[in-house]
Design a protein around this motif. Sequence first.
Motif, PDB file in Angstrom:
ATOM      1  N   PHE A   1       0.825  -1.204   0.000  1.00 34.25           N
ATOM      2  CA  PHE A   1       0.000   0.000   0.000  1.00 34.25           C
ATOM      3  C   PHE A   1       0.863   1.260   0.000  1.00 34.25           C
ATOM      4  O   PHE A   1       0.473   2.281  -0.581  1.00 34.25           O
TER       5      PHE A   1
ATOM      6  N   TYR B   1       1.717   1.746  -3.488  1.00 35.45           N
ATOM      7  CA  TYR B   1       0.600   2.379  -4.200  1.00 35.45           C
ATOM      8  C   TYR B   1       0.583   3.882  -3.937  1.00 35.45           C
ATOM      9  O   TYR B   1       0.326   4.692  -4.842  1.00 35.45           O
TER      10      TYR B   1
ATOM     11  N   THR C   1      -6.290  -5.286  -4.762  1.00 38.15           N
ATOM     12  CA  THR C   1      -5.849  -4.488  -3.611  1.00 38.15           C
ATOM     13  C   THR C   1      -5.819  -3.002  -3.940  1.00 38.15           C
ATOM     14  O   THR C   1      -5.881  -2.171  -3.038  1.00 38.15           O
TER      15      THR C   1
ATOM     16  N   PHE D   1      -7.200  -0.009  -1.622  1.00 35.42           N
ATOM     17  CA  PHE D   1      -6.337   1.110  -1.289  1.00 35.42           C
ATOM     18  C   PHE D   1      -7.011   2.449  -1.576  1.00 35.42           C
ATOM     19  O   PHE D   1      -7.019   3.364  -0.742  1.00 35.42           O
TER      20      PHE D   1
ATOM     21  N   HIS E   1      -8.054   3.791   2.270  1.00 34.72           N
ATOM     22  CA  HIS E   1      -6.853   4.359   2.880  1.00 34.72           C
ATOM     23  C   HIS E   1      -6.720   5.817   2.447  1.00 34.72           C
ATOM     24  O   HIS E   1      -5.931   6.161   1.571  1.00 34.72           O
TER      25      HIS E   1
ATOM     26  N   ALA F   1      -3.933   7.474   0.001  1.00 43.15           N
ATOM     27  CA  ALA F   1      -4.399   7.773  -1.349  1.00 43.15           C
ATOM     28  C   ALA F   1      -4.465   9.271  -1.630  1.00 43.15           C
ATOM     29  O   ALA F   1      -4.525   9.692  -2.790  1.00 43.15           O
TER      30      ALA F   1
END
Length: 1438
Positions: A637, A640, A719, A723, A727, A731
Motif C-alpha cells: 500500500f 501504491y 488491492t 487502497f 486508505h 491515497a
Amino acid sequence: MDPPKKRLTFLHRSTTLGGRSLQDEAGFSRTDSIPSSLTHFSRRGPDEDEKGRLGLTTLYHPVSPVNPVVDIVFIHGLGGGSRKTWSYSSDPDHFWPSWLVTDSEFVDVRLHTFGYNADWSERGQNVFDIHSFGQLLLSSLRNHPDIRRSATRIILVGHSMGGCVAKQAYLLARHDPSAKDIADRIHSFFFLATPHQGSDMATMLENMLSITIGKKPYVTDLAPNSVALKTINDEFRLVVGGLRLVSFYETRPMRVAGLNRFVVDTTSAQLGLPNEEIIPLNADHRHVCKFANREDPNFQLIRNSLITAVDSIKDAVPGTLNHYVDTRIFKQQSSGVSFSPKEQHLTPSEALILRSFLNVAGPIDSEFETLRLLRQPNSCEWFTYRNTFQSWISGRSTAGVLWLVGKPAAGKSIMSTHVIEYLQQSNLNCSFFFCKHSETGGSMLSSIFLSLAYQMALQDRLVRDSILQLAQSDLIWDKTEEMSVWKQLFVNCIFKLQSLDQHFWVIDAIDECPNFNVLFTKKLLATLPSSLRLFATSRKMDEIERGLQGSLGPSRVEIYELQDTDTWDDIRLFVNTRLTDLGLSENDEDRERMCEKILKKSFGSFLWARLVLEELETIWTEEDIDTVLDNIPGNLFEYYARMVRSIVEDKRKIGLASTILTWVVLARRPLTIEELTCAVKLDLGQTPLLARAKTALPSLCGQLVFVDKYNKVHLIHETVREFLTKHDMLAQELFMRQKNGHTRLGLLLIQYLSGPVLKLNPLSHLAPFKVQLHGSSTSGRALPKQQSSGVSADSALLDYASVFFSDHLLHAMSEDHELMQALFNFLQSSNVLSWIEHVAKLKDLKPLTQTAMNLRNYLTRRVKYVAPTDRAIQFADDWVTDLIRVPAKFCDQLLACPSAIQTLIPPLCPPHSAISRTFGSDARNLVVRGLRPGSWDDCLTYLDFVKGRPTSCLRTMKHPERVKILEFSTESTLLASAGPKQLSIWDPKSGALLQLFDFPPRCSPLAVVFLGTQEILAAFESKVLIKWDLETGDQDMYRWVSTDLDGSTIAIPQLPATKAAFLVLDEVVLLALGYRFHHVVILHALTAEPLGVCGANLSNNGIDCMAFNPNPEIPVLIVGYINGTLRIFDYGTMELQVERNDVYAQCLACSPDGRSVIVGTKEGVIEVFDLDCTPYRGGLTLTLIYRTSRMDKTIIGVAMSSDGHRFVDIRGQQARVWAPASLVRRNTSEVDSSAGGSEIDPAVSLPPRPPAFFSSNKESEITSLVATSDGQFIIAGKSNGDVVLFETSEAKQLGRLYHHDHRASVTRLVFAEPNNMVLSADHIGCIKVVVFQTPLSGIKTTSSTPPVHVILNRHIKSTVRCLLVNSAGDRVLVQGRETLELWEIPSGNIYAPHQDPESTEGILLKRREDNATTEQRQWSECGQQHNLPEKQLQRSLF
C-alpha cells in the motif's frame, strides 16, 4: 431409366430408437441420445452417385429447442445434380452448402437440395419439361413433413435452368388454391446465371441431340424465345410483388466445343423487374455455383446476400424465433469473440443452446490468458511436485478439495493458472473460474456454477448430452439463484454421471465472490461428490476455514497456506529473468545483488516485485537503480501511495486520471476503452485522446490500471480498489468515497439516459450525441455544461448505462436531492420507455427487475430525508412495481417486438399504474376501454378443484387413501404422500409409484421428511419415529421419552402431539413437537433424544402450525398458536425472540432463504413478514411487508417459490398463485458485500403505505363468452353461474340476463343470432336455452338489460364438452363425457328423424386420436343416443 450406380448419404434429421443407430433404405441416419436430434453433415459414401440424390433432401435441421425460421432449397440446372452442381470437386469438403451448416448466421435455417433428372446425355427420349420439373418441386415442398408442419419462409436458389424450375413451381402454387400456403411462404428467389430469355447454347444442344440420342423437351424449353420461357416470364412478372429477387450473372466465358463462349449472356440472366437486384460474379457459367474455399469472393457475395434475406425474414416475423433462445443473442455473443479450441468442435446449434441455457456470454478464458502471460516459465512447479498436490490429483487422498490460502498479491492467481495448465497438459478435464470483485453479477456463485457447467459440457459428451436434454425439458429454475442452479444443474443432473471422476474444478479468489459464504451456510460443498476434485484459492480468512471444516470436515479438505518461503524461488526466477531482459546489470554478481535486495523487500509479494521491475525499466544509471531500490517502500500500500504521488505531482493529468480511476474502480463491470472514453467525456465534458490506450492509460494512471487483449480496462490488482477506497491518508487526492462516487456516476448515467442517446440507433454506436447536464451535485464536483449541438453523440456507454445505472443508485447517497430529481425526471419522460425498449433489444429482461430491486432499496433510504407524502418518492415507487410487473406480464411481447413498449403496452396496463398514468393516454396508443380501475393484480392465476379434480394438471397420482401430508425431497426428485395408514413414494416426473409402506396400527403421521434420496423419516402421534430405507424397504423405529438434561428432566406429555416439524441440518435432524396446553419440545430426531423446550413459561391453549426456518444463519422455530399469537424461538437456546399477537396463523411457511415468513389465517387473510437478524436492527425483527384482505375460505396451506418472489395458497377448492411486488427485494448481505459493508445506510420502510395491501375483488370471473356478429354486444358466462351482457362501445356491463343454479361455473356459450337464442352449459351438466324477447340487433338504447325467456332447462350426467346448434335453430348437438345426444328445441326431446330426409345438412365426427377415421351422418340418421368411447371428439357443422 437406369438406376444410378451409386448412392449418396446426405445430412438429415435423426430420430431415436432403442439406443441403436439405424440407417433406413432412403439413407436417413438415426442415432439415439438427446443431441442426436442435432443434424450432422455426412461425407459421401463410396457407393453413392457423384451427382446426388433425386427429390428434396434435407441437409440440415436445427436442433430443438431452436425452431427453424427459414427453409433454403438449392435447385441445380441442366445436366447437374443435387450435389455435383454445388461442389467444386469430388472432395466432400467442396460441397459448399455444407459450409452453411457450421455458419452461425444460418443456425436457425433448414437447408435442402432438390434433385431431378435433367441429364441430357442419357439415351432415349422422355417427356420431362420445365413444367414437369416445377410440378415435382412444388409437390416435394408441399408434402415435406417438416415444411408442411411449420410456418417458415422459403428461399429458392436456382442455378441455370434451376431458376426457371423455381419460377414454374411458384406459378403453379399461385394457381392452385390447395398450394396457396406454399406460395405465400416463398420469400426470395436467387438466380445464378439463369437463362430467363433463353440461351443460344440450348439451340446448339437441341440440334445435336435430335440427330444423336433424341430430343429432350426441357432442352427445347431453354431455347431463346421459346413458348415455355415466354409464358413463365409473362406470368411471373405479374405476381412478383413483395418477393425478393436477386440475379447473379457470369462475367467470364466458358470453353465449349473448343470455343470460349458465354452460356447465359448478361441480358438473358436478368428479368428486368424493378424489385430485382443484379450482381455480377467473377466466374464462368459452371463456376458461379462452385467455390474452392470459403474465402472465395463469389461465395462471400452469395452468402452475404442470403444472410440479408434471412435477416429480413426474421425482422418481419420476429415471433417465429424460438421463445427461449434467440440467434441474435448468439451472434451478439460471438461477434468479435475468439472462442477456445474446445468450443470450435460444437455445432452452431449446440453452442447456441448451451450458451443461452447457461447464460454464458463472451470468452470463457480471457482472465486465464492474461495471467498465463504473466507467469514465468518453470515457476510454481514446486507446488505440483508436492505430495499434497499429487495425492489430490491422483485421488489417493480422501480430501477431494485442495484449498490454497495466502495473503493478498502473493501469487495465488498465478498458481491457479499453473494448476490449470498442469491439468490441461495431463489431458484431464479442467473447468475454471477467476473471481473478480469488479464483475458485478459475473462473480456471483450462480455465474460461477453456470460457467463451470458450460466448460464441463465442452470437454465431456456425457455432460453435454445431459445439459442439452435438460434444456429441452420443462425445467423451471432461477439462473441467478445459486441454490436453484446447484440443485437443478449439478445435484439432479451432472453429479449423477459416471464420468464425474474425470473432472477437475479450479476456482481462484473465491473470497472476491460477494456471496461466497453461501458455499458454507447452505452446505453446498457438503454435497460435492468426492469423485469431483476442486482446487480453490482465497485469502486466509477465519470464516472460510470455519466453513470448510463445518461443511467438509478435515477428511475431505486439505488447506495449504502459502508461505513467503514457498514463493521465494519463484520470485527469484522472475526477478532474475526480468533483470536479464532489461540489461540492467553488467555481470552476474550485480544482478544477484539487485535480486536479493528486491527479494528481501518483497515479503513474498509477486505484485510488488513486478511493479518494482516495471519502474526500473525507466532507469538508465547504476546510481539511480541503487537509489530506487533503497528508497522504494516495501509495503504494497505504501508503494501504491508512491504511484499516486506521481499522478498528483503532475497537475495536468490529475483531473483526467482521477476521473478514469473513479470509473474503473466503481464500475460494476470492466469498461471497454470505447465505454471509458464516452464516460470520461460525459463526466468532464472533454474528449480524452486514447488512441494509444494500451500504453497511454497505464501511464496516465500511474500504472494502476492495464488494458487486456479485449480492450477492457482493469485495475492491476484488487488491492488497488481497497487502497483507493479505504486508505484516505495514503491515497491523498485520489481517495474516493464510494457513496460520493456512486452518487456522481448514478447522476451522470441517469442524465445520459435522459438525453437524446436513446432516440438514436442503439446498436450502431455511431449516431450524433448531445447531453444536457446542469446544476451541481452534493458529490462535490460540478457537472459539465450542456454540449453544443455540433458534438456528435457517443452511444458506446448505452448498454452499460441501461443495465447498471441503478446499481450506482443502490450505493449512492440517499440524501442527494439532485440525484432524486434526475431520477424523477427520467421516469416522467418518454426516455424511460426507450430505455425499456433498449433493454428488451438486448434479449434479457432481468435488468428491469434488478433495477426495480435497486430502486426500492434506494427509496427506502431516501424517504428519511423527505416528507412522507413526497410526490417523487411515490411516483418512483409506483415505477418499481411497474418494472416488476411489465416484464412478467408482457415478457414474450417485449422480446418479440421491443418497440411495443412505446404504444401498445402502456394502455393495456392497469389505469392506476405509473406507466398507464404517464403514457397510457398518448394519442398514438391503442384505445382500451373497460379496464378495471386500480393497479396490478397480485394474484397471477388460480387453479380450481371441481369435485376433487383440478381444472388442469401436470401429473395425476392416486394415493390409496385420503392424503394428510405431501413432502418433496430436497432435490424435488421424489414425492411422499401420507394418509392415516400408508406412505407412498412417487417419481413426480413420471407419476410412477416407487414404494408403498404401511404404518403400524394406531399410528397417525404428524410429519415426514426425506433424508437425501435414500431414506425417509416420519413422526407419529404415538411417540414413534420410523425411518425407512427407500432401496431395501427396511425400517428402524424409535420412541421418545422424558429425559434428564443438566440435572433437570425434560418432561414430554403423555398425550399425543398435535403438530410436528422437521429440520435437516447435515448429519443432525431436529424434530419439534407441539401440544395442547404444553410447551414445544425439540428432539434430536435420529436418536429420539429431547434437546430442550420452547416457551416453558408461556401460556398455550393449542398450536395450529409451526415450521423451522431453513436458513441455519437464522436458527429459529416459528409457532402459530390457537389464541392468535405468533412466536419465534431460537432453537439453539430455546429462548423466545419475537412475539406478535392477533395473527391467527392457520398455516405458515418460510422462503428457502429464510428471509420471509408467509402466514395464512382462518379468515382467509395472507400475511408476509420480513425476518431480519442484521446487527444494526438490534436482533431478530419481524416486519409485516404484505397483507391481503379477508376472503371467504380458511387458508389450509401456503408455500413460497425458490426465489421468494411468489407464493401459493390453498383455500376451499381453489389454489392461487401470487406475486406481490413488495416481495421483490435486494438481498441485504449482497448489497453490503458489494458496497463494502458500511456504505449502505440502514433502510426504513416507506411510510406512506407500509405494508403493501391487496384487496381482493370479489366479482366473479368470466369463464366463457361469445360476441354478436357486429361486435356491438358480448354475452359472457361467469364463475358464479351468471350470464351477463356487455356493450362494447362503452365497455360496460349492462346487466344479468339469467343465471345457472348452485352458482355453477358457465363453461359453454353459443349464440344463435338469427334466432335470437342463447345456449349455455355449466360444469355440473346443466344446459339452458333462452330467447331474447327483443332482438339484440334492434336495441337502440343501452339503459337496461333486454328481457329473455328460458325455453329449455335440462341436465346431463356429466360436464358438457360441446354445444352445436344447426342453422334453423331447432336442433342442438350435446356432447358429454360418454354420450352424444341430439335434442329438439324447444321441447328438449331426443331428436326423431327429420321430416326432410333429403336435407344435405349433416354432422362430421372426427376422432382426435385417429385422424384418419371419420364418421359422417345426416341429422335424420341420428338416433336417440349414441354411446361413444371415452375419447374427446372434434365436431363441425357443414
